[in-house]
Write a protein that holds these residues in place. Structure first.
Motif, short mmCIF file in Angstrom:
data_model
loop_
_atom_site.label_atom_id
_atom_site.label_comp_id
_atom_site.label_asym_id
_atom_site.label_seq_id
_atom_site.Cartn_x
_atom_site.Cartn_y
_atom_site.Cartn_z
N MET A 236 0.85 -1.19 0.00
CA MET A 236 0.00 0.00 0.00
C MET A 236 0.89 1.25 0.00
N LYS A 237 0.49 2.26 -0.74
CA LYS A 237 1.27 3.47 -0.85
C LYS A 237 0.42 4.69 -0.49
N GLY A 238 1.09 5.78 -0.16
CA GLY A 238 0.35 6.98 0.18
C GLY A 238 1.24 8.19 0.27
N LEU A 239 0.63 9.32 0.65
CA LEU A 239 1.31 10.62 0.74
C LEU A 239 1.34 11.05 2.20
N VAL A 240 2.52 11.42 2.68
CA VAL A 240 2.64 11.92 4.06
C VAL A 240 2.11 13.34 4.11
N ILE A 241 1.03 13.55 4.87
CA ILE A 241 0.42 14.88 4.92
C ILE A 241 0.60 15.56 6.28
N LYS A 242 1.16 14.85 7.26
CA LYS A 242 1.41 15.49 8.55
C LYS A 242 2.55 14.76 9.26
N ASN A 243 3.41 15.55 9.91
CA ASN A 243 4.52 14.99 10.68
C ASN A 243 4.54 15.67 12.03
N THR A 244 4.21 14.93 13.08
CA THR A 244 4.21 15.50 14.42
C THR A 244 5.53 15.27 15.14
N GLY A 245 6.48 14.63 14.46
CA GLY A 245 7.76 14.31 15.08
C GLY A 245 7.79 12.91 15.65
N TYR A 246 6.62 12.31 15.88
CA TYR A 246 6.53 10.97 16.44
C TYR A 246 5.64 10.09 15.56
N TRP A 247 4.54 10.66 15.11
CA TRP A 247 3.63 9.98 14.20
C TRP A 247 3.61 10.70 12.86
N TYR A 248 3.35 9.93 11.81
CA TYR A 248 3.15 10.48 10.48
C TYR A 248 1.73 10.14 10.03
N THR A 249 1.01 11.13 9.51
CA THR A 249 -0.31 10.87 8.96
C THR A 249 -0.16 10.70 7.46
N VAL A 250 -0.65 9.57 6.95
CA VAL A 250 -0.51 9.23 5.53
C VAL A 250 -1.89 9.15 4.88
N LEU A 251 -2.03 9.84 3.75
CA LEU A 251 -3.23 9.74 2.93
C LEU A 251 -2.96 8.66 1.88
N THR A 252 -3.62 7.53 2.02
CA THR A 252 -3.35 6.41 1.12
C THR A 252 -3.97 6.66 -0.26
N ASP A 253 -3.52 5.89 -1.23
CA ASP A 253 -3.99 6.07 -2.60
C ASP A 253 -5.49 5.76 -2.75
N ASP A 254 -6.04 5.00 -1.81
CA ASP A 254 -7.48 4.73 -1.88
C ASP A 254 -8.30 5.70 -1.04
N GLY A 255 -7.64 6.78 -0.53
CA GLY A 255 -8.37 7.84 0.15
C GLY A 255 -8.46 7.72 1.66
#
Length: 312
Positions: free
Chosen positions: A1-20
């Motif tokens: 599964m692939k996606g786009l990193v849209i947020k970096n809190t320094g500990y967690w990364y929020t990823v928007l996957t290709d399926d939304g």
């Protein structure tokens, strides 16, 4: 599964996957040790590969890889001189938000950012904010600053986030693109984003009356949908040290200095003392601004003191 990193809190990364879907992720420990000497091996804007079979305490996925980057903006980490900090990756352009006062943005900071962007082939638009606070003399200085950088080849725009001046022009420039927005704390980045993107609700704060400096309101990097593209909001930065720039390459990241350097007598001219230096002659003839030359010297001095090391 692939996606786009849209947020970096320094500990967690929020990823928007290709399926939304939106998933909170962490980076696997062994991935951190692949020779990436950075405080954040994964950055906002990165395209990443996720381990669908792995879960982080049933709350998210592991990031196991990064797809090739088109570009990135990187700076020396503030507290680790041997490491770097990746501000963002895969951007189409950067908007550097600067102010003549409240707080004042130095030309050295502007020039360091511009040189770094040149190194990574990222176009920069200089956004002069808070024009509503300027008196007649300060407006004249603003016009001189705009003339200086436009003569060099950079696009500039004078705006007021509070009055809405220039907001439509910013929207047009950002249409359909991924735009990194950066600058000192207190220059009005969050207010501008709130003006451009209704509902963004980025936190804002008044600058410190005692020191006329900004207070951090953005504490992590985040991508926000904007005008058919994305805007990357980043925490305010005080200084800008650049990695991966060799002493011999520095000249090419100052457009006007590079233009005149082609006529220097010596191919390895540092433009500091050599006879037949076309850059020093252009400086004397006022074809190169003294402020720009001083910024070049300050970065050259950093190189000589070994402050910049390879980020990878």
């Amino acid at each position: 599964m692939k996606g786009l990193v849209i947020k970096n809190t320094g500990y967690w990364y929020t990823v928007l996957t290709d399926d939304g879907a939106t998933i909170d992720c962490k980076v696997k420990g062994n991935f951190r040790l692949r020779g990436i000497r950075s405080t954040n091996p994964v950055a906002v804007g990165d395209r990443v590969i996720l381990d669908e079979g792995g879960r982080v305490k049933d709350e998210g996925c592991w990031i196991t890889g990064i797809e090739d980057r088109k570009n990135y903006v990187i700076r020396k980490a503030s507290n680790l001189s041997k490491q770097s900090s990746i501000i963002a990756a895969n951007v189409d352009q950067a908007m550097l938000i600067v102010t003549i006062k409240y707080p004042e943005t130095s030309t050295t900071f502007i020039d360091r950012f511009l040189a770094s962007a040149e190194a990574y082939r990222i176009p920069v638009i200089l956004i002069f904010n808070k024009t509503d606070l300027l008196d007649a003399d300060e407006r004249h200085y603003l016009e001189m600053m705009q003339a200086l950088y436009e003569t060099i080849g950079y696009k500039t725009l004078a705006v007021s986030a509070t009055e809405g001046t220039g907001i439509d022009e910013m929207k047009a420039i950002m249409q359909g693109k991924t735009t990194l927005m950066s600058g000192h704390s207190g220059v009005g980045k969050s207010t501008l984003i709130n003006s451009i993107i209704p509902g963004a609700n980025q936190r804002t704060a008044e600058i410190s009356d005692a020191h006329l400096t900004g207070m951090h309101t953005t504490t992590f990097s985040e991508m926000i949908r904007c005008e058919g593209g994305w805007v990357i909001d980043t925490p305010g930065i005080r200084g800008f040290g650049t990695f991966d720039i060799e002493k011999t390459e520095l000249t090419s990241y100052f457009k006007e200095i590079f233009h005149f350097s082609k006529n220097c007598r010596f191919s390895d001219c540092t433009h500091t003392h050599e006879p037949g230096c076309a850059v020093l002659q252009a400086l004397e003839d006022h074809y190169i601004a003294q402020s720009r030359y001083q910024s070049y010297l300050s970065m050259l001095e950093d190189q000589e003191e070994g402050k910049y090391r390879s980020g990878y």
